[in-house]
Design an enzyme around this catalytic site. Structure first.
Site, PDB file in Angstrom:
ATOM      1  N   ALA A   1     -22.178  33.150 -68.346  1.00  0.00           N
ATOM      2  CA  ALA A   1     -21.183  32.438 -69.143  1.00  0.00           C
ATOM      3  C   ALA A   1     -21.750  31.105 -69.626  1.00  0.00           C
ATOM      4  O   ALA A   1     -21.125  30.055 -69.517  1.00  0.00           O
ATOM      5  CB  ALA A   1     -19.920  32.221 -68.328  1.00  0.00           C
ATOM      6  N   ARG A   2     -22.965  31.171 -70.159  1.00  0.00           N
ATOM      7  CA  ARG A   2     -23.623  29.980 -70.700  1.00  0.00           C
ATOM      8  C   ARG A   2     -24.791  30.435 -71.558  1.00  0.00           C
ATOM      9  O   ARG A   2     -25.238  31.572 -71.469  1.00  0.00           O
ATOM     10  CB  ARG A   2     -24.131  29.076 -69.576  1.00  0.00           C
ATOM     11  CG  ARG A   2     -25.149  29.765 -68.684  1.00  0.00           C
ATOM     12  CD  ARG A   2     -25.563  28.871 -67.522  1.00  0.00           C
ATOM     13  NE  ARG A   2     -26.308  29.602 -66.523  1.00  0.00           N
ATOM     14  CZ  ARG A   2     -27.613  29.815 -66.547  1.00  0.00           C
ATOM     15  NH1 ARG A   2     -28.325  29.372 -67.565  1.00  0.00           N
ATOM     16  NH2 ARG A   2     -28.213  30.477 -65.596  1.00  0.00           N
ATOM     17  N   VAL A   3     -25.256  29.539 -72.383  1.00  0.00           N
ATOM     18  CA  VAL A   3     -26.454  29.809 -73.163  1.00  0.00           C
ATOM     19  C   VAL A   3     -27.645  29.501 -72.259  1.00  0.00           C
ATOM     20  O   VAL A   3     -27.725  28.437 -71.660  1.00  0.00           O
ATOM     21  CB  VAL A   3     -26.487  28.935 -74.428  1.00  0.00           C
ATOM     22  CG1 VAL A   3     -27.779  29.125 -75.184  1.00  0.00           C
ATOM     23  CG2 VAL A   3     -25.308  29.276 -75.331  1.00  0.00           C
TER      24      VAL A   3
END
Length: 198
Positions: free
Chosen positions: A37-39
């Site tokens: 849930a992140r780049v």
């Protein structure tokens, strides 16, 4: 990219998977690895081949913008343009047995590469004292070009120009890896580095 009202996730994320190159078509084998849930740090490759600022888009989404407002509706995402290769320059050296040994100290010189088709995201300067309390990543070097072999050569050239003195790095290992003919030929597998470490 993930955007699911069912789970309340409203941002960019990273999905990692493997595709069997010998198994193509609508029923191709895809092995899911993980979703974050992140780049992740690999986002620079996507940014280079799509010309989309993913971090900027993520900040706009966090500020309340919609996917349409940041130009990320699926039908508006551009097709990839060329190839990008990212290598991570770490403050560590590779040993003959395959172990990465941490390095640290004070950077005497930090002169990152640049030029056409080369992007360097990093942090350092002459006099910078590294800390063993943090990740050893000091820079990401990305080469972008119309063909995969040219992207490899640009990345290798950039590593030749990267000047870091005062601490040990993995630049020599990365240069050897990029020079290996099997890499340009795409003859890779998950045990490639261990198999060719020497």
């Amino acid at each position: 990219m993930l955007f699911r009202s069912e789970i309340g996730y409203r941002s960019l994320g990273t999905v990692e998977f493997l595709v069997d190159a010998n198994d193509t078509g609508p029923d191709a084998t895809i092995a899911f690895i993980e979703a974050n849930a992140r780049v992740q740090v690999e986002h620079t490759v996507t940014e280079q081949v799509t010309a989309i600022d993913l971090v900027g888009a993520q900040l706009q989404l966090a500020g309340g913008a919609t996917l349409a407002e940041v130009g990320l509706n699926q039908d508006r995402v551009p097709a990839p343009n060329g190839f990008a290769v990212q290598v991570r320059v770490n403050l560590e050296t590779m040993q003959a047995d395959g172990m990465a040994r941490p390095s640290g100290g004070v950077l005497a010189t930090y002169d990152p590469p640049n030029g056409p088709g080369v992007r360097t995201d990093g942090y350092g300067y002459a006099g910078y004292a590294t800390s063993p309390s943090y990740d050893s990543l000091v820079a990401k070097v990305i080469g972008h070009a119309g063909t995969f072999p040219l992207a490899l050569r640009r990345t290798a050239r950039a590593l030749e120009e990267f000047r870091i003195e005062g601490v040990g790095t993995n630049i020599g290992f990365l240069r050897s890896l990029l020079a290996h003919p099997d890499l340009a030929a795409g003859a890779l597998h998950t045990g490639f580095v261990a198999e060719h470490l020497e």
